[in-house]
Design a protein around this motif. Structure first.
Motif, short mmCIF file in Angstrom:
data_model
loop_
_atom_site.label_atom_id
_atom_site.label_comp_id
_atom_site.label_asym_id
_atom_site.label_seq_id
_atom_site.Cartn_x
_atom_site.Cartn_y
_atom_site.Cartn_z
N LEU A 1 -45.66 78.62 53.12
CA LEU A 1 -45.81 78.39 51.69
C LEU A 1 -45.59 76.93 51.25
N TYR B 1 -47.71 89.32 54.58
CA TYR B 1 -48.02 87.92 54.35
C TYR B 1 -49.04 87.37 55.34
N HIS B 2 -49.77 86.36 54.88
CA HIS B 2 -50.67 85.66 55.79
C HIS B 2 -49.87 84.62 56.58
N PRO C 1 -40.00 84.06 49.85
CA PRO C 1 -40.96 85.15 49.91
C PRO C 1 -40.33 86.49 50.30
#
Lengths: 387, 262
Positions: free
Chosen positions: B204, B199-200, B103
C-alpha cells in the motif's frame, strides 16, 4: 442601535453557553483522556476533530492563498479590498486547526515531533510541515496589518521586500497540503467507500479548496456587510461568483468522470446510508450552486451569491465529513456519532474564530484597502460594465 | 535473514497458550475472562479465533513493507531487518494515522490513558534480536506456530500444501498480500472466514508515495511558473507606464483587466 443591541443578546448568550460547554469538555478531555471525551475507538480512530476541525478548517481557509495569488501574482488589483479579510480568515483558520490538533492528538505535548523526527514517506509528515510553514507565511503576510496599526514602519518595509517570495511560497505550500489532505486517504483503498475513494482524491481536494476559497470570501464579505456594517463590494463578489462557477464546473466534470471510470455510479443509485449522504453532498455543493449560478438574476444579486456561497461551503463540508466519517464506517463495522464533548469543543473553536475575526475587524484595518490608491471610481465603472 | 512466523491452523488445538505467553512476555494481565475475548486490544496483542472446530490466530502481520511505518509522520514505527515491525512510544505523538491505515486493523490505542500509546504485537523484537524465537512459538505445544527464516518457512508451507492438498486451502496467506508479511498463515478453511481480507500483492505505501514523489516537482515548477506569471503581469504594468498614460490604457489598467500589449 437599540434593535441591534436586542438582536445581539441571544447571540452573546449562545456564545457564552458554547464556551462554557467547550471549557467543561476541555477539562474532561485533559483529565480523562480521549476515551472519556470522545466516541472514538480502535475501530474508528478518527472522528469529528479530524473530519471537521482539520479537513474542513483547512479547506475553509483556502481563500487566503487564492486571493493573494490573484492580486499579487495575476495582478488582479481589483480584488485588493477583499484580500485582507481573506488573509485574516486564513490566518485564524490555520491557528485554530493547530489548536484543534492539540485536542485530537493523543500526545499534544509532542505536536512538534514531525519537525525533528522525519519520515518523508508519510503524507501526514508532509501535511505537518506544510501547515507549520504556511501558518508562518500567513503570520508574515498578515503582520503588515498589525505593524501598520502600531506604526512600525521599518519592519513593514522589510516584509515588503520579501512579499513576493512569501506569496509564491504560500501558494505552493497551500497547493501541496490542500491536496495532501486528500492524499491521506489514498492509503485506504479497501476501507474508504468507493463513492469517495479515488486515485484523484488529492486533485479533488485541491480544486474544491479553490472553489470553497471563493465561496468563503463571498460568504464573509456578505456576513461582514450584514453584521459588521461594512460596505459590500458587489461587483467584486460577482467576479468571485464567476470564478467560483469555473472551479465548480471543472470539479463536477472531473468527479462525474471519475465515478464513471471507476464504475461507482451504480453505488450512487442504490439507495442507502452512503448514497444518501453522497447525494446531499453533490446536490448541495455542486448541482444546486451550479444551477443557481447559471441564472443571471441569482449570480448578479448579493443575496443570490450569498445563498450560493452558503450552499457550496455546506456542500463541501459534507464532502470532507463523508470522506472522513461516512465513507469509513462500513469497513470499520461501526457507526460513529460524535460525543457531546467533541461537538462542544468543535463549536467553541468555530465561535472563537468568529469572535477573533470580529475583534480584528474592530481594531485593525481589515475592510479598508491596503494602499489608498483610487479603486472606487474604476470599480463603479466596472459595475456598469458587468451589467 | 528476515525472520518470520508460520502459523498452521490445521495443527492448532485452540489451547490459547500463545495468548498467555504473549501476555506474560509483554507484562499484560491474563485470566479466563481475557482468554474469552476473541479479538486483539491494547492489552491483548494476539488472539486465537474459533470458528466451529477450526482456529485462526490474529496478531500483527509484521508486513514486509508496512503501511503503518510508511504513514507514521514521526517514524515511530519501523520495519527491522530481522523482521519485526517495532514501535517507539517515545516518538509517537498519537495522531493514530497508523490505525486508520493498517490493512489488518492491528494497531490499538490506550484510549483511557492520559499519556496513551499505540499497542501491537512486535514479533517479540527484543527476543528475536537476542537470537531467540517469539514467546508464542516457544510455548506452542503442537508446533502450530513456527519461527524461522521467512524463505525457509515459505518452502515448508509449500511442501505441507503439496503433501496434503486436501487438508489445506491452496494459499499461503501473507506470501504476497500487501507485498508480503512476516506472518504466514495456512488454513483448512478460507481466510475470509476469519476476516482476513482478500488483498492483492501490491504494497500500500506505493499509493501515497507515488503522489509524495511529486512534491519536489510542485515546488520547483510551481515557483518558476508563479514567478513567471508575476514577471509578465508586472512587465505589462511597467510597459504601460513607460508608454505614457493614454486614457484608454490607464482605464483598463486600473480595472486590472487585460492591458494593450499582449
Amino acid at each position: 442601535m437599540t434593535i441591534d443591541w436586542r438582536r445581539l443578546r441571544p447571540g452573546h448568550v449562545l456564545t457564552a453557553a458554547i464556551f462554557a460547554a467547550g471549557l467543561y469538555a476541555t477539562v474532561l478531555r485533559f483529565s480523562g483522556g480521549l476515551g472519556a471525551s470522545t466516541n472514538l475507538s480502535d475501530q474508528f480512530p478518527w472522528g469529528l476533530w479530524i473530519g471537521f476541525d482539520v479537513l474542513c478548517g483547512v479547506m475553509l481557509a483556502a481563500g487566503g492563498f487564492t486571493l493573494m495569488a490573484a492580486v499579487h501574482i495575476f495582478n488582479a488589483k481589483r480584488f485588493r479590498p477583499i484580500v485582507r479579510p481573506a488573509l485574516l480568515t486564513a490566518f485564524l483558520g490555520y491557528l485554530l486547526v493547530v489548536f484543534a490538533l492539540l485536542f485530537d492528538l493523543g500526545r499534544p505535548d509532542r505536536i512538534w515531533h514531525p519537525l525533528i523526527m522525519w519520515n518523508p514517506r508519510s503524507v501526514m509528515f508532509e501535511v505537518g510541515w506544510c501547515v507549520t510553514l504556511y501558518t508562518t507565511v500567513l503570520a508574515l503576510e498578515f503582520a503588515p496589518v498589525v505593524f501598520e496599526r502600531l506604526r512600525l514602519e521599518r519592519p513593514q518595509r522589510w516584509l515588503h521586500m520579501v512579499s513576493l517570495p512569501l506569496v509564491i511560497l504560500g501558494v505552493i505550500l497551500s497547493t501541496l497540503h490542500q491536496s495532501s489532505l486528500g492524499s491521506l486517504y489514498l492509503i485506504v483503498p479497501d476501507k474508504l467507500h468507493p463513492l469517495w475513494y479515488s486515485p484523484f482524491l488529492p486533485v479533488f481536494f485541491f480544486i474544491s479548496a479553490l472553489a470553497v476559497g471563493m465561496a468563503m470570501t463571498i460568504f464573509e464579505s456578505s456576513m461582514s456587510a450584514r453584521h459588521l456594517g461594512h460596505h459590500l463590494e458587489l461587483p467584486l463578489l460577482r467576479d468571485l461568483g464567476r470564478i467560483l462557477t469555473v472551479f465548480l464546473a471543472v470539479y463536477a466534470v472531473l468527479r462525474v468522470q471519475d465515478l464513471y471510470h471507476r464504475g461507482a455510479w451504480p453505488l450512487a443509485l442504490r439507495w442507502g446510508y452512503e448514497s444518501a449522504l453522497f447525494w446531499l453532498e453533490m446536490g448541495m455543493g455542486l448541482a444546486l450552486p451550479l444551477l443557481l449560478l447559471f441564472l443571471p438574476r441569482v449570480r448578479q444579486s448579493a443575496n443570490g451569491l450569498y445563498l450560493v456561497s452558503v450552499l457550496v461551503v455546506a456542500g463541501f463540508m459534507t464532502n470532507r465529513l463523508n470522506v472522513a466519517v461516512t465513507g469509513m464506517e462500513a469497513s470499520a463495522g461501526v457507526r460513529y456519532i460524535p460525543k457531546w464533548t467533541e461537538v462542544a469543543i468543535t463549536l467553541s473553536i468555530v465561535a472563537a474564530g468568529v469572535w477573533a475575526f470580529a475583534l480584528a475587524t474592530r481594531h485593525l484595518r481589515i475592510f479598508q484597502e491596503e494602499p489608498p490608491e483610487a479603486v472606487r471610481p474604476p470599480l463603479a465603472a466596472q459595475a456598469h460594465a458587468a451589467d | 535473514m528476515s525472520q518470520a512466523l508460520l502459523y498452521d491452523a490445521t495443527l492448532c488445538i485452540g489451547c490459547k497458550a500463545c495468548e498467555e505467553a504473549c501476555a506474560t512476555e509483554n507484562g499484560l494481565p491474563y485470566d479466563p475472562a481475557v482468554a474469552k475475548l476473541e479479538q486483539t486490544s491494547s492489552t491483548k496483542y494476539t488472539a486465537v479465533l474459533t470458528h466451529s472446530d477450526t482456529f485462526m490466530r490474529k496478531l500483527c502481520m509484521n508486513c514486509e513493507d508496512p503501511t503503518c511505518a510508511s504513514v507514521c509522520p514521526v517514524g515511530a514505527l519501523e520495519k527491522t531487518a530481522l523482521g519485526p515491525v517495532t514501535y517507539d512510544a517515545d516518538k509517537c505523538m498519537g495522531c493514530r494515522y497508523c490505525m486508520v491505515a493498517c490493512p489488518f486493523g492491528v494497531p490499538k490505542y490506550e484510549w483511557n490513558k492520559l499519556l496513551p500509546r499505540v499497542r501491537k504485537c512486535d514479533m517479540c523484537s527484543k527476543r528475536v534480536a537476542a537470537g531467540k524465537s517469539t514467546a508464542c512459538t516457544e510455548i506452542c505445544p503442537t508446533g502450530a506456530t513456527k519461527f524461522g527464516e521467512r524463505d525457509a518457512l515459505i518452502r515448508e508451507a509449500r511442501q505441507r500444501i503439496e503433501q496434503e492438498p486436501g487438508k489445506y486451502v491452496n494459499h499461503i496467506y501473507g506470501l504476497e498480500e500487501v507485498g508480503g508479511t512476516s506472518v504466514l498463515l495456512l488454513s483448512a478453511v478460507p481466510f475470509a472466514t476469519f476476516n482476513y481480507p482478500d488483498y492483492h500483492d501490491q504494497a500500500l505505501p506505493l499509493l501515497t508515495y507515488r503522489v509524495l514523489a511529486r512534491v519536489p516537482d510542485v515546488v520547483v515548477l510551481g515557483s518558476v511558473l508563479l514567478g513567471g506569471i508575476w514577471w509578465i503581469t508586472q512587465r505589462r504594468v511597467e510597459v504601460a507606464a513607460l508608454e505614457g498614460p493614454t486614457p484608454s490604457v490607464e482605464k483598463k489598467e486600473k480595472e486590472g483587466g487585460t492591458s494593450h500589449d499582449h
